[in-house]
Design an enzyme around this catalytic site. Structure first.
Site, PDB file in Angstrom:
ATOM      1  CG  HIS A  17      -4.113  -0.072  -4.760  1.00 51.31           C
ATOM      2  ND1 HIS A  17      -3.995   0.496  -6.010  1.00 51.31           N
ATOM      3  CD2 HIS A  17      -2.847  -0.166  -4.277  1.00 51.31           C
ATOM      4  CE1 HIS A  17      -2.730   0.734  -6.268  1.00 51.31           C
ATOM      5  NE2 HIS A  17      -2.007   0.340  -5.235  1.00 51.31           N
ATOM      6  CE  LYS A  41       7.716   7.355  -8.783  1.00 50.99           C
ATOM      7  NZ  LYS A  41       7.128   6.174  -8.153  1.00 50.99           N
ATOM      8  NE  ARG A  90       2.859  -5.733  -5.600  1.00 57.07           N
ATOM      9  CZ  ARG A  90       3.262  -4.668  -6.251  1.00 57.07           C
ATOM     10  NH1 ARG A  90       2.595  -4.228  -7.278  1.00 57.07           N
ATOM     11  NH2 ARG A  90       4.345  -4.026  -5.889  1.00 57.07           N
ATOM     12  CB  SER A 127      -0.621   2.074 -10.041  1.00 61.05           C
ATOM     13  OG  SER A 127      -1.524   1.959  -8.977  1.00 61.05           O
TER      14      SER A 127
END
Length: 159
Positions: A17, A41, A90, A127
């Site tokens: 990040h 969440k 990614r 993460s």
């Protein structure tokens, strides 16, 4: 003034990040880091903790503003007159999802999305993966900034 936003949950912020934010900070006068609030969440870190960690690790850039948001990212952009979203990619699987989001965001508001290929060193990094490895005692020192490593170790020790 050229402005962009780097959105995400950042639970916690990783070196991947940070690499994208650093690169965006060289291209834009102001980079907003928008920490997404997702009520459905339960994160490891509270929103305020994430914001503080991000502020600490981006302070050296001098042009990064960090705040939370809930709702549509395009509304966040409209409220702050931000014409561009910067997203790191990614893998091809990221592109499939992010392209749909970019097209929807542009259709809703005209906000452009710029895709930045992730540094290959961080191409596997997320993460979630950092939290999982840390939970099992794996070495993540090379994957997160030192202040984040310290915060993770403290949080997991309470666990």
């Amino acid at each position: 003034m050229r402005r962009a936003v780097c959105p995400g949950s950042f639970d916690p912020i990783t070196n991947g990040h940070l690499d994208i934010i650093a690169r965006a900070s060289k291209l834009y006068d102001v980079v907003h880091v928008a920490v997404m609030i997702n009520k459905s969440k339960q994160g490891l870190f509270e929103i305020e903790e994430r914001i503080e960690l991000i502020r600490q690790v981006t302070a050296e850039f001098g042009n990064v503003e960090v705040e939370s948001f809930q709702g549509l990212l395009v509304d966040f952009c409209k409220e702050r007159d931000i014409p561009a979203i910067v997203k790191g990619l990614r893998a091809v699987s990221d592109f499939d999802y992010e392209l749909q989001m970019a097209q929807m965001n542009n259709g809703l508001s005209g906000v452009e999305t710029l895709f930045v290929p992730t540094n290959p060193t961080y191409s596997f990094l997320s993460s979630s993966l950092v939290k999982e490895v840390a939970t099992w005692g794996g070495d993540i020192a090379h994957l997160v900034p030192p202040v984040v490593l310290e915060a993770l170790n403290k949080r997991l020790a309470k666990g």
